[in-house]
Design a protein around this motif. Sequence first.
Motif, PDB file in Angstrom:
ATOM      1  N   GLU A 131     -23.218  29.408  48.200  1.00  9.57           N
ATOM      2  CA  GLU A 131     -23.202  30.132  46.955  1.00  9.57           C
ATOM      3  C   GLU A 131     -23.889  29.131  45.910  1.00  9.57           C
ATOM      4  O   GLU A 131     -23.318  28.399  45.672  1.00  9.57           O
ATOM      5  CB  GLU A 131     -21.883  30.637  46.470  1.00  9.57           C
ATOM      6  N   GLU A 161     -21.115  39.190  37.642  1.00 12.64           N
ATOM      7  CA  GLU A 161     -21.303  40.457  37.549  1.00 12.64           C
ATOM      8  C   GLU A 161     -22.614  40.965  36.933  1.00 12.64           C
ATOM      9  O   GLU A 161     -23.275  40.306  36.035  1.00 12.64           O
ATOM     10  CB  GLU A 161     -20.350  41.032  36.481  1.00 12.64           C
ATOM     11  N   ASN A 164     -24.174  46.383  39.028  1.00 11.65           N
ATOM     12  CA  ASN A 164     -24.041  46.961  40.320  1.00 11.65           C
ATOM     13  C   ASN A 164     -24.386  46.177  41.516  1.00 11.65           C
ATOM     14  O   ASN A 164     -24.619  46.709  42.647  1.00 11.65           O
ATOM     15  CB  ASN A 164     -24.448  48.568  40.392  1.00 11.65           C
ATOM     16  N   ASP A 166     -24.338  43.092  44.301  1.00 12.29           N
ATOM     17  CA  ASP A 166     -23.273  42.472  45.274  1.00 12.29           C
ATOM     18  C   ASP A 166     -23.163  41.160  44.712  1.00 12.29           C
ATOM     19  O   ASP A 166     -24.017  40.218  45.329  1.00 12.29           O
ATOM     20  CB  ASP A 166     -23.378  42.804  46.367  1.00 12.29           C
ATOM     21  N   GLU A 168     -20.075  39.538  45.029  1.00 13.22           N
ATOM     22  CA  GLU A 168     -18.713  39.485  45.288  1.00 13.22           C
ATOM     23  C   GLU A 168     -18.384  37.899  45.616  1.00 13.22           C
ATOM     24  O   GLU A 168     -17.248  37.373  45.351  1.00 13.22           O
ATOM     25  CB  GLU A 168     -18.102  40.308  46.286  1.00 13.22           C
ATOM     26  N   ALA A 169     -19.151  37.321  46.786  1.00 12.44           N
ATOM     27  CA  ALA A 169     -18.854  35.988  46.936  1.00 12.44           C
ATOM     28  C   ALA A 169     -18.861  35.067  45.767  1.00 12.44           C
ATOM     29  O   ALA A 169     -18.150  34.052  46.139  1.00 12.44           O
ATOM     30  CB  ALA A 169     -20.031  35.703  48.073  1.00 12.44           C
ATOM     31  N   HIS A 170     -19.514  35.304  44.886  1.00 14.75           N
ATOM     32  CA  HIS A 170     -19.685  34.513  43.759  1.00 14.75           C
ATOM     33  C   HIS A 170     -18.227  34.530  42.950  1.00 14.75           C
ATOM     34  O   HIS A 170     -17.504  33.434  42.712  1.00 14.75           O
ATOM     35  CB  HIS A 170     -20.759  34.527  42.850  1.00 14.75           C
ATOM     36  N   ARG A 171     -17.593  35.829  42.709  1.00 18.41           N
ATOM     37  CA  ARG A 171     -16.504  35.756  42.242  1.00 18.41           C
ATOM     38  C   ARG A 171     -15.279  35.261  43.069  1.00 18.41           C
ATOM     39  O   ARG A 171     -14.289  34.869  42.510  1.00 18.41           O
ATOM     40  CB  ARG A 171     -16.111  37.440  41.955  1.00 18.41           C
ATOM     41  N   GLU A 172     -15.296  35.487  44.170  1.00 16.86           N
ATOM     42  CA  GLU A 172     -14.460  34.743  45.216  1.00 16.86           C
ATOM     43  C   GLU A 172     -14.044  33.480  44.926  1.00 16.86           C
ATOM     44  O   GLU A 172     -12.902  32.979  44.944  1.00 16.86           O
ATOM     45  CB  GLU A 172     -14.621  35.076  46.518  1.00 16.86           C
ATOM     46  N   CYS A 178     -12.730  34.910  36.526  1.00 14.93           N
ATOM     47  CA  CYS A 178     -12.811  36.503  36.680  1.00 14.93           C
ATOM     48  C   CYS A 178     -11.397  36.967  36.109  1.00 14.93           C
ATOM     49  O   CYS A 178     -11.295  38.065  35.584  1.00 14.93           O
ATOM     50  CB  CYS A 178     -12.959  36.821  38.068  1.00 14.93           C
ATOM     51  N   GLU A 182     -11.224  39.581  33.076  1.00 11.47           N
ATOM     52  CA  GLU A 182     -10.681  40.990  33.323  1.00 11.47           C
ATOM     53  C   GLU A 182      -9.603  41.566  32.250  1.00 11.47           C
ATOM     54  O   GLU A 182      -9.241  42.400  31.986  1.00 11.47           O
ATOM     55  CB  GLU A 182      -9.706  41.159  34.823  1.00 11.47           C
TER      56      GLU A 182
END
Length: 336
Positions: A131, A161, A164, A166, A168-172, A178, A182
């Motif tokens: 990543e 983000e 739409n 993907d 997700e690996a970055h957000r993890e 994040c 939120e």
Amino acid sequence: MAAQTEAAESREAKVMRRLAGALDDYGLSTIGKSVAMAYLRKLPEDDMARVRAWWLRKLNGSDLVPPSNTPARQRGCPELFEGLRAQPVWWRGCEETRSEFPPELAWVADVERNAPAMREELLRLRDQGEEHFQPYRAPSSEQKGGRGATDRGDWNVFYLELHNMDFEAHRERCPVTCGVLERIPQTYGHAFFSSTACNTHITDHNGPTAKKLRCHLPLLCPAEGCRIRVGDEIVRMARDKAIIFDDSFNHEAWNDHASEARIALIFDVWHPDLSAREVKFLSFLQTAAMKRAKRVCEAAGVVGDTFYSVIDQGRRVRPEDARVWGAAAAAAPGDA
């Protein structure tokens, strides 16, 4: 009387057919179109006034022509809304005190308070394998007048983000950041770390829409040489101090430092003048349009200059660490 009633119903039917036809551009399903039509029937209500004016301009074919009262520096934006405050800069964190937060920007205090923790999280990304940052690319910046997004230097990004897609690996890898995002009310679904290398100039451009504001929070920032111009205002950038501006205004940015990169958390929020129902409706349309664009791109195997293909191609390119991190490339996490 019966004839007048019939004529009025006929006019309404024609308007509703035009409304339905305009929705075809968003690729909505039958159910989705029914939901959108239910919202459009509420347009005369006060809390839908901005969307009503925008939608009527679309129906009249005048949505690509700026309203007469549009500021000159905002006229390059392709999607304008009447009735929204057209204010280039909303918050200059390095110049104002905590007690002066406007109520609609109260969340900025939490963002700035968590800047040190987000910086530590950002610096840990340097040593992660798969990543990584990617060169900033967008069809609009690649095509406009033959110029790229920069006329000198390097601009690289790490998306959290984006419409739409993907990541997700970055957000993890960024749970603290994040978590902060939120907690912000009415985020726009667009967030990323942005690295402006030393001796870089991001050329002047207008954002794609006036229905949002943009926040820059520099997490790594030279003491001198970093600034942004929005409209006719120039704002100095400083570490851990947020800048909030309307990126529908023409803007450009500089990092003139000889060796240090500026890396900022950038995210968007819906314009605070939009009502909750307007945000819900516009978000619904935007999500539908982007999903349609993504389906078309994937089905056709498009490799040209579409939004999704350009971003996807950029993900395969890993810039040299020095072009992303500058002097921080050789530092241990937490040193900078």
